[in-house]
Structures are given as C-alpha cells and as structure tokens.
Design a protein around this motif. Structure first.
Motif, PDB file in Angstrom:
ATOM      1  N   SER A 151       0.817  -1.218   0.000  1.00 47.09           N
ATOM      2  CA  SER A 151       0.000   0.000   0.000  1.00 47.09           C
ATOM      3  C   SER A 151       0.847   1.263   0.000  1.00 47.09           C
ATOM      4  O   SER A 151       0.336   2.348  -0.271  1.00 47.09           O
ATOM      5  N   TRP A 152       2.136   1.135   0.293  1.00 43.46           N
ATOM      6  CA  TRP A 152       3.055   2.276   0.283  1.00 43.46           C
ATOM      7  C   TRP A 152       3.870   2.322  -1.012  1.00 43.46           C
ATOM      8  O   TRP A 152       4.980   2.842  -1.027  1.00 43.46           O
ATOM      9  N   LYS A 153       3.312   1.792  -2.076  1.00 41.10           N
ATOM     10  CA  LYS A 153       4.058   1.696  -3.332  1.00 41.10           C
ATOM     11  C   LYS A 153       4.471   3.067  -3.847  1.00 41.10           C
ATOM     12  O   LYS A 153       5.636   3.283  -4.242  1.00 41.10           O
ATOM     13  N   ASN A 154       3.551   4.030  -3.869  1.00 40.25           N
ATOM     14  CA  ASN A 154       3.876   5.369  -4.384  1.00 40.25           C
ATOM     15  C   ASN A 154       4.925   6.055  -3.521  1.00 40.25           C
ATOM     16  O   ASN A 154       5.853   6.705  -4.034  1.00 40.25           O
ATOM     17  N   PHE A 155       4.803   5.904  -2.213  1.00 33.11           N
ATOM     18  CA  PHE A 155       5.795   6.510  -1.316  1.00 33.11           C
ATOM     19  C   PHE A 155       7.150   5.832  -1.487  1.00 33.11           C
ATOM     20  O   PHE A 155       8.198   6.490  -1.407  1.00 33.11           O
ATOM     21  N   LYS A 156       7.149   4.534  -1.733  1.00 33.47           N
ATOM     22  CA  LYS A 156       8.401   3.815  -1.968  1.00 33.47           C
ATOM     23  C   LYS A 156       9.101   4.327  -3.233  1.00 33.47           C
ATOM     24  O   LYS A 156      10.316   4.544  -3.248  1.00 33.47           O
ATOM     25  N   LEU A 157       8.317   4.522  -4.302  1.00 35.36           N
ATOM     26  CA  LEU A 157       8.899   5.063  -5.527  1.00 35.36           C
ATOM     27  C   LEU A 157       9.433   6.468  -5.324  1.00 35.36           C
ATOM     28  O   LEU A 157      10.477   6.853  -5.872  1.00 35.36           O
ATOM     29  N   TYR A 158       8.721   7.261  -4.526  1.00 35.94           N
ATOM     30  CA  TYR A 158       9.189   8.620  -4.227  1.00 35.94           C
ATOM     31  C   TYR A 158      10.540   8.590  -3.525  1.00 35.94           C
ATOM     32  O   TYR A 158      11.459   9.366  -3.856  1.00 35.94           O
ATOM     33  N   LEU A 171      14.966   8.967   7.328  1.00 36.55           N
ATOM     34  CA  LEU A 171      13.971   8.045   6.800  1.00 36.55           C
ATOM     35  C   LEU A 171      12.838   7.824   7.806  1.00 36.55           C
ATOM     36  O   LEU A 171      11.655   7.823   7.438  1.00 36.55           O
ATOM     37  N   VAL A 172      13.197   7.659   9.068  1.00 39.05           N
ATOM     38  CA  VAL A 172      12.170   7.469  10.099  1.00 39.05           C
ATOM     39  C   VAL A 172      11.280   8.705  10.185  1.00 39.05           C
ATOM     40  O   VAL A 172      10.045   8.590  10.357  1.00 39.05           O
ATOM     41  N   LEU A 173      11.852   9.894  10.061  1.00 36.35           N
ATOM     42  CA  LEU A 173      11.058  11.129  10.105  1.00 36.35           C
ATOM     43  C   LEU A 173      10.080  11.192   8.930  1.00 36.35           C
ATOM     44  O   LEU A 173       8.898  11.529   9.106  1.00 36.35           O
ATOM     45  N   ARG A 174      10.536  10.844   7.728  1.00 38.97           N
ATOM     46  CA  ARG A 174       9.649  10.859   6.555  1.00 38.97           C
ATOM     47  C   ARG A 174       8.518   9.826   6.718  1.00 38.97           C
ATOM     48  O   ARG A 174       7.365  10.097   6.377  1.00 38.97           O
ATOM     49  N   ILE A 175       8.864   8.652   7.221  1.00 37.57           N
ATOM     50  CA  ILE A 175       7.842   7.621   7.418  1.00 37.57           C
ATOM     51  C   ILE A 175       6.825   8.068   8.458  1.00 37.57           C
ATOM     52  O   ILE A 175       5.619   7.838   8.310  1.00 37.57           O
ATOM     53  N   ARG A 176       7.293   8.733   9.510  1.00 39.81           N
ATOM     54  CA  ARG A 176       6.359   9.207  10.540  1.00 39.81           C
ATOM     55  C   ARG A 176       5.388  10.236   9.958  1.00 39.81           C
ATOM     56  O   ARG A 176       4.181  10.182  10.234  1.00 39.81           O
ATOM     57  N   VAL A 177       5.895  11.168   9.144  1.00 38.98           N
ATOM     58  CA  VAL A 177       5.025  12.180   8.535  1.00 38.98           C
ATOM     59  C   VAL A 177       4.008  11.522   7.600  1.00 38.98           C
ATOM     60  O   VAL A 177       2.815  11.848   7.613  1.00 38.98           O
ATOM     61  N   GLU A 179       2.904   8.424   7.651  1.00 41.91           N
ATOM     62  CA  GLU A 179       1.932   7.625   8.402  1.00 41.91           C
ATOM     63  C   GLU A 179       0.900   8.514   9.092  1.00 41.91           C
ATOM     64  O   GLU A 179      -0.293   8.186   9.134  1.00 41.91           O
ATOM     65  N   ASP A 180       1.341   9.655   9.616  1.00 38.96           N
ATOM     66  CA  ASP A 180       0.389  10.586  10.240  1.00 38.96           C
ATOM     67  C   ASP A 180      -0.601  11.121   9.214  1.00 38.96           C
ATOM     68  O   ASP A 180      -1.803  11.255   9.494  1.00 38.96           O
TER      69      ASP A 180
END
Length: 303
Positions: A151-158, A171-177, A179-180
């Motif tokens: 489900s995170w395919k688009n974010f993975k490509l980004y 990376l953890v900061l981007r994932i947190r944003v 996910e929020d």
C-alpha cells in the motif's frame, strides 16, 4: 540479575564462597590468624550464607509449581542459576545465521504501525552489530524502503527517486510524517462517510414523511370527492347551467358525454358536437343495453 543486584545478593552467583583465614606467614613459620581476622571471617561467612539462602529461595519462589520439585533438590543458588540458563536461554536464536535470516525474511504489513516495524528492524540490525556483522546505514535504509508494504508503493517510488543519501533518522522522520497523513485521511474519510449516512437517513425520513402526507392528502381528497359528489339537492338549487348540456341542476363533470366527444344533443339541448350517442351506447345484448340506461338514470324526471 538486575533484581538480585538491587537486593545486594547477586555476589553468590559470581563469587566463590569465602575461605577461612590462613594467618600470617613469617620466617619463623605460619602464625595462626588473630582474633580480629577470625571475627571478620565469621562476619563474611554469615553475610554469604544469608545471601545464599535468600537468593536460592528467590529462585524457588519464582518457579512454577511443576518445576519446584525439580530445582528444590539443587543445593546452591549458583547451580540453580546455571541450570536455568542452560535450559531456557536460547542460544540458537542468538546465533549469527538466525539473525541474518530474520533480517532478510522480515516483511512489513499494513495491520501494524510502520514505525513499530521499523523499530523491530533496528533491533535486528543492532543484534547483527553485536554479533560482529556490521551493516552500513545506506544498506539498512534501502532495506527498510524495500520492505515497505504494497500500500506504500507510491511513497516507496518517491523515496527511490531521491538523489541525496538519507540517514536512518531522516527516513524514520519521513515515514512518521507519511503515516500521520494517512491516519488523518482515514479519519476524514470516516467522518465524511458518517455525515453522508446521517444525511441519507434524514432524507429517507423526510421522504417517508412526505409519502405519509401524500397518502393523507389522497385520503382527504377522496373524502372531499365523496362529500362533494353529485348531491341531488345541490343540483336542484344550483343556478349555474351545465357546461355540456346547458341545463341547471347538475355539473358538467358528472355529465356522461364531454364537450367534443358527442352526445344526444337534440334531447339534452346542449351544444352541437360530433358523434352519435346512440351508436356509442349500442350493444348487441338487450340486457346490457338496459344496464347502460340504468346507469344513466337520474331522479329528476325532466332531466
């Protein structure tokens, strides 16, 4: 071990039992220990015995009832500790091959928080470092990106199209944003769905209310039509002539033949119109013909 250390009894698991004093060796020979040395030795032995007793019984008290009979026969706390370590400490799980396999086969899912799963990967990475298998941060970052759920395919490509190198913290900061934002969008979608259902229920209730009004209106209109039907007294007292035949005593809406549809104009004295009423009412059976005449009968003999 932390609990036993706070209780100041963990020394019985690491140290040997105190040996008796040997005295002082001089050129003349070995002198016996002094009374002070004996008193100090007795104090140390007493402290050791107390710690040994407490530590052993702490272990036995924490065991399950089914294991108490097995370990209660072991005389010292140190032997109980070593036996428990050999039996329950999974050294296979701490081996290098197991940790490597765990890191490679780790897959993220949508049912759990992505940040919590990233923390699990960091724990596995730390285990690899402890085992002497150091992994560079760039490899860890790329592995986490690749392990993101479908489900995170688009974010993975980004993230893959970013040219600058990212640290694990970035990376953890981007994932947190991300996910929020997904959680906020999900909450907004649920609120919109709830409001849509509320409006739909209101419209359905309004439709039911309108239908109820229409039924009541139709009943009232039917009652009005019955009450305002062809009343003989009203017809006689009505001075307004009929629109079809021109005579008084009845209304045009109760006349059998409408204007332009033909009728017995010569007998009724109404306006001339096309059609032959005799032909329109003619049937082959005399009984049916009589029935038609009876339906057109009125109480006023002149009419």
């Amino acid at each position: 071990m932390f609990c036993l250390t706070t209780l100041h009894i963990s020394n019985v698991l690491t140290d040997d039992s105190p040996s008796p004093p040997t005295g002082v060796t001089t050129a003349e020979g070995v002198t016996p220990p002094t009374s002070t040395q004996l008193i100090e030795h007795l104090r140390i032995v007493e402290t050791w015995s107390t710690n040994e007793y407490n530590c052993r019984n702490y272990f036995l008290n924490a065991l399950d009832d089914s294991l108490y009979d097995i370990y209660s026969t072991i005389p010292t706390a140190r032997k109980i500790w070593e036996s428990l370590e050999k039996k329950y400490q999974t050294k296979v799980a701490c081996s290098k091959k197991f940790v490597i396999e765990k890191f490679i086969n780790f897959k993220m899912v949508d049912t759990k928080s992505i940040l919590k799963q990233v923390d699990e990967i960091q724990v596995i990475t730390h285990d690899l470092e402890v085992k002497g298998i150091g992994i560079k941060s760039n490899f860890v970052v790329g592995s986490i990106i690749e392990k993101l759920p479908p489900s995170w395919k688009n974010f993975k490509l980004y993230l893959k199209h970013l040219t600058d190198d990212m640290s694990l913290e970035q990376l953890v900061l981007r994932i947190r944003v991300e996910e929020d934002n997904r959680l906020n969008e999900k909450v907004d979608a649920n609120s919109l769905e709830t409001s849509a259902n509320f409006i739909g229920e209101a419209n359905s209730s309004r439709t039911k209310h309108n239908n109820k009004k229409e039924k009541q209106g139709s009943k009232n209109s039917s009652k009005d039509s019955k009450s305002h039907g062809p009343n003989k007294k009203n017809f006689k007292n009505n001075s307004t002539p009929c629109y079809v035949c021109g005579k008084n005593g009845h209304k045009a809406k109760y006349f059998r033949f409408r204007r332009g549809q033909g009728g017995n104009n010569g007998n009724n004295g109404g306006n001339s119109g096309g059609g032959n009423s005799g032909q329109a009412n003619m049937v082959k059976s005399p009984n049916q013909f009589v029935a038609v005449i009876q339906t057109n009968m009125v109480c006023n003999c002149v009419d």
